[in-house]
Design a protein around this motif. Structure first.
Motif, PDB file in Angstrom:
ATOM      1  N   MET A   1       0.852  -1.170   0.000  1.00 23.22           N
ATOM      2  CA  MET A   1       0.000   0.000   0.000  1.00 23.22           C
ATOM      3  C   MET A   1       0.897   1.233   0.000  1.00 23.22           C
ATOM      4  SD  MET A   1      -2.820   1.543   2.704  1.00 23.22           S
ATOM      5  CE  MET A   1      -3.371  -0.017   3.182  1.00 23.22           C
ATOM      6  N   PHE A   2       0.508   2.210  -0.781  1.00 23.46           N
ATOM      7  CA  PHE A   2       1.239   3.470  -0.858  1.00 23.46           C
ATOM      8  C   PHE A   2       0.299   4.561  -0.367  1.00 23.46           C
ATOM      9  CE2 PHE A   2       2.829   7.279  -2.898  1.00 23.46           C
ATOM     10  CZ  PHE A   2       4.193   7.132  -2.820  1.00 23.46           C
ATOM     11  N   TYR A   3       0.717   5.242   0.680  1.00 23.63           N
ATOM     12  CA  TYR A   3      -0.131   6.304   1.226  1.00 23.63           C
ATOM     13  C   TYR A   3       0.723   7.480   1.658  1.00 23.63           C
ATOM     14  CZ  TYR A   3       1.336   4.725   5.848  1.00 23.63           C
ATOM     15  OH  TYR A   3       2.091   4.385   6.942  1.00 23.63           O
ATOM     16  N   VAL A   4       0.069   8.625   1.786  1.00 21.65           N
ATOM     17  CA  VAL A   4       0.695   9.852   2.259  1.00 21.65           C
ATOM     18  C   VAL A   4      -0.164  10.375   3.404  1.00 21.65           C
ATOM     19  CG1 VAL A   4       1.257  12.244   1.653  1.00 21.65           C
ATOM     20  CG2 VAL A   4       1.695  10.408   0.019  1.00 21.65           C
ATOM     21  N   LEU A   5       0.493  10.787   4.475  1.00 22.51           N
ATOM     22  CA  LEU A   5      -0.208  11.337   5.625  1.00 22.51           C
ATOM     23  C   LEU A   5       0.174  12.802   5.773  1.00 22.51           C
ATOM     24  CD1 LEU A   5      -1.906  10.984   8.235  1.00 22.51           C
ATOM     25  CD2 LEU A   5       0.241  10.420   9.389  1.00 22.51           C
ATOM     26  N   GLU A   6      -0.833  13.674   5.786  1.00 26.35           N
ATOM     27  CA  GLU A   6      -0.605  15.088   6.079  1.00 26.35           C
ATOM     28  C   GLU A   6      -0.641  15.209   7.597  1.00 26.35           C
ATOM     29  OE1 GLU A   6      -2.657  18.140   3.705  1.00 26.35           O
ATOM     30  OE2 GLU A   6      -3.597  16.449   2.666  1.00 26.35           O
ATOM     31  N   VAL A   7       0.494  15.482   8.202  1.00 24.85           N
ATOM     32  CA  VAL A   7       0.607  15.460   9.654  1.00 24.85           C
ATOM     33  C   VAL A   7      -0.273  16.515  10.314  1.00 24.85           C
ATOM     34  CG1 VAL A   7       2.200  15.693  11.598  1.00 24.85           C
ATOM     35  CG2 VAL A   7       2.917  14.467   9.549  1.00 24.85           C
ATOM     36  N   ASP A   8      -0.286  17.732   9.783  1.00 26.84           N
ATOM     37  CA  ASP A   8      -1.038  18.802  10.454  1.00 26.84           C
ATOM     38  C   ASP A   8      -2.544  18.555  10.477  1.00 26.84           C
ATOM     39  OD1 ASP A   8      -1.244  19.274   7.725  1.00 26.84           O
ATOM     40  OD2 ASP A   8      -1.293  21.446   7.943  1.00 26.84           O
ATOM     41  N   THR A   9      -3.089  17.929   9.437  1.00 32.61           N
ATOM     42  CA  THR A   9      -4.537  17.673   9.393  1.00 32.61           C
ATOM     43  C   THR A   9      -4.884  16.212   9.671  1.00 32.61           C
ATOM     44  OG1 THR A   9      -4.514  17.182   7.029  1.00 32.61           O
ATOM     45  CG2 THR A   9      -4.890  19.494   7.677  1.00 32.61           C
ATOM     46  N   ARG A  10      -3.860  15.363   9.728  1.00 40.38           N
ATOM     47  CA  ARG A  10      -4.035  13.906   9.886  1.00 40.38           C
ATOM     48  C   ARG A  10      -4.867  13.310   8.755  1.00 40.38           C
ATOM     49  NH1 ARG A  10      -4.632  13.000  16.392  1.00 40.38           N
ATOM     50  NH2 ARG A  10      -2.742  14.126  16.908  1.00 40.38           N
ATOM     51  N   THR A  11      -4.777  13.924   7.604  1.00 41.29           N
ATOM     52  CA  THR A  11      -5.464  13.416   6.421  1.00 41.29           C
ATOM     53  C   THR A  11      -4.587  12.368   5.761  1.00 41.29           C
ATOM     54  OG1 THR A  11      -6.523  15.556   6.063  1.00 41.29           O
ATOM     55  CG2 THR A  11      -6.462  14.046   4.190  1.00 41.29           C
ATOM     56  N   MET A  12      -5.151  11.187   5.531  1.00 41.13           N
ATOM     57  CA  MET A  12      -4.405  10.128   4.868  1.00 41.13           C
ATOM     58  C   MET A  12      -4.919   9.976   3.443  1.00 41.13           C
ATOM     59  SD  MET A  12      -3.873   6.113   5.781  1.00 41.13           S
ATOM     60  CE  MET A  12      -2.963   6.476   7.265  1.00 41.13           C
ATOM     61  N   HIS A  13      -3.986   9.956   2.513  1.00 44.14           N
ATOM     62  CA  HIS A  13      -4.298   9.754   1.104  1.00 44.14           C
ATOM     63  C   HIS A  13      -3.801   8.364   0.719  1.00 44.14           C
ATOM     64  CE1 HIS A  13      -5.015  14.103   0.631  1.00 44.14           C
ATOM     65  NE2 HIS A  13      -3.958  14.237   1.424  1.00 44.14           N
ATOM     66  N   ILE A  14      -4.697   7.445   0.454  1.00 39.98           N
ATOM     67  CA  ILE A  14      -4.311   6.118  -0.012  1.00 39.98           C
ATOM     68  C   ILE A  14      -4.241   6.205  -1.528  1.00 39.98           C
ATOM     69  CG2 ILE A  14      -4.924   3.682  -0.133  1.00 39.98           C
ATOM     70  CD1 ILE A  14      -6.343   4.098   2.588  1.00 39.98           C
ATOM     71  N   LEU A  15      -3.022   6.046  -2.045  1.00 41.74           N
ATOM     72  CA  LEU A  15      -2.784   6.311  -3.460  1.00 41.74           C
ATOM     73  C   LEU A  15      -2.809   5.067  -4.330  1.00 41.74           C
ATOM     74  CD1 LEU A  15       0.080   8.889  -2.969  1.00 41.74           C
ATOM     75  CD2 LEU A  15      -2.349   9.328  -3.273  1.00 41.74           C
ATOM     76  N   GLY A  16      -2.488   3.913  -3.752  1.00 40.28           N
ATOM     77  CA  GLY A  16      -2.486   2.707  -4.566  1.00 40.28           C
ATOM     78  C   GLY A  16      -2.050   1.496  -3.777  1.00 40.28           C
ATOM     79  N   ILE A  17      -2.408   0.344  -4.304  1.00 38.53           N
ATOM     80  CA  ILE A  17      -2.040  -0.926  -3.691  1.00 38.53           C
ATOM     81  C   ILE A  17      -1.599  -1.860  -4.802  1.00 38.53           C
ATOM     82  CG2 ILE A  17      -2.872  -2.927  -2.393  1.00 38.53           C
ATOM     83  CD1 ILE A  17      -4.958  -1.052  -1.122  1.00 38.53           C
ATOM     84  N   THR A  18      -0.453  -2.499  -4.604  1.00 40.16           N
ATOM     85  CA  THR A  18       0.039  -3.488  -5.553  1.00 40.16           C
ATOM     86  C   THR A  18       0.951  -4.456  -4.821  1.00 40.16           C
ATOM     87  OG1 THR A  18       1.186  -3.865  -7.650  1.00 40.16           O
ATOM     88  CG2 THR A  18       2.019  -2.085  -6.288  1.00 40.16           C
ATOM     89  N   ALA A  19       1.015  -5.654  -5.313  1.00 37.10           N
ATOM     90  CA  ALA A  19       1.916  -6.653  -4.736  1.00 37.10           C
ATOM     91  C   ALA A  19       3.348  -6.452  -5.219  1.00 37.10           C
ATOM     92  CB  ALA A  19       1.429  -8.050  -5.100  1.00 37.10           C
ATOM     93  N   HIS A  20       3.517  -5.740  -6.320  1.00 43.03           N
ATOM     94  CA  HIS A  20       4.851  -5.573  -6.917  1.00 43.03           C
ATOM     95  C   HIS A  20       5.113  -4.119  -7.286  1.00 43.03           C
ATOM     96  CE1 HIS A  20       5.023  -9.904  -7.022  1.00 43.03           C
ATOM     97  NE2 HIS A  20       3.833  -9.908  -7.586  1.00 43.03           N
ATOM     98  N   PRO A  21       5.358  -3.264  -6.289  1.00 42.83           N
ATOM     99  CA  PRO A  21       5.608  -1.843  -6.587  1.00 42.83           C
ATOM    100  C   PRO A  21       6.938  -1.652  -7.308  1.00 42.83           C
ATOM    101  CG  PRO A  21       6.007  -2.296  -4.273  1.00 42.83           C
ATOM    102  CD  PRO A  21       5.452  -3.555  -4.866  1.00 42.83           C
ATOM    103  N   THR A  22       6.957  -0.676  -8.191  1.00 44.38           N
ATOM    104  CA  THR A  22       8.173  -0.328  -8.927  1.00 44.38           C
ATOM    105  C   THR A  22       8.436   1.162  -8.783  1.00 44.38           C
ATOM    106  OG1 THR A  22       6.979   0.189 -10.956  1.00 44.38           O
ATOM    107  CG2 THR A  22       7.692  -2.113 -10.671  1.00 44.38           C
ATOM    108  N   ALA A  23       9.603   1.585  -9.224  1.00 42.69           N
ATOM    109  CA  ALA A  23       9.945   3.009  -9.194  1.00 42.69           C
ATOM    110  C   ALA A  23       8.998   3.812 -10.086  1.00 42.69           C
ATOM    111  CB  ALA A  23      11.394   3.204  -9.632  1.00 42.69           C
ATOM    112  N   ALA A  24       8.664   3.280 -11.241  1.00 39.11           N
ATOM    113  CA  ALA A  24       7.744   3.985 -12.147  1.00 39.11           C
ATOM    114  C   ALA A  24       6.368   4.127 -11.507  1.00 39.11           C
ATOM    115  CB  ALA A  24       7.644   3.243 -13.484  1.00 39.11           C
TER     116      ALA A  24
END
Length: 81
Positions: A1-24
């Motif tokens: 799972m790839f996510y970003v958390l905005e610390v000041d608002t505690r907003t979590m953005h779930i951007l994607g899920i994959t079994a085989h993440p790559t740089a691209a």
């Protein structure tokens, strides 16, 4: 799972899920995040990330282009044993 958390608002953005993440894949998700945030991205100052090889210079460049400073976690020692 790839996510970003905005610390000041505690907003979590779930951007994607994959079994085989790559740089691209991670780089495209970074672009998608900033596009989705639109003008709100201007309020972001830092991106704290680990040192995984999937986070390449291209990944960092997506954020740097928007004036977001990349902060990397310290290198981890491998446990002995």
């Amino acid at each position: 799972m790839f996510y970003v958390l905005e610390v000041d608002t505690r907003t979590m953005h779930i951007l994607g899920i994959t079994a085989h993440p790559t740089a691209a894949w991670t780089t495209q998700l970074a672009r998608n995040l900033l596009t989705d945030l639109g003008q709100r991205a201007a309020g972001l100052r830092y991106l704290l990330r680990d040192r995984d090889s999937k986070y390449t210079q291209a990944f960092d460049a997506v954020f740097i282009a928007d004036g977001i400073e990349i902060l990397k976690t310290p290198p981890q020692k491998k446990p002995r044993g």
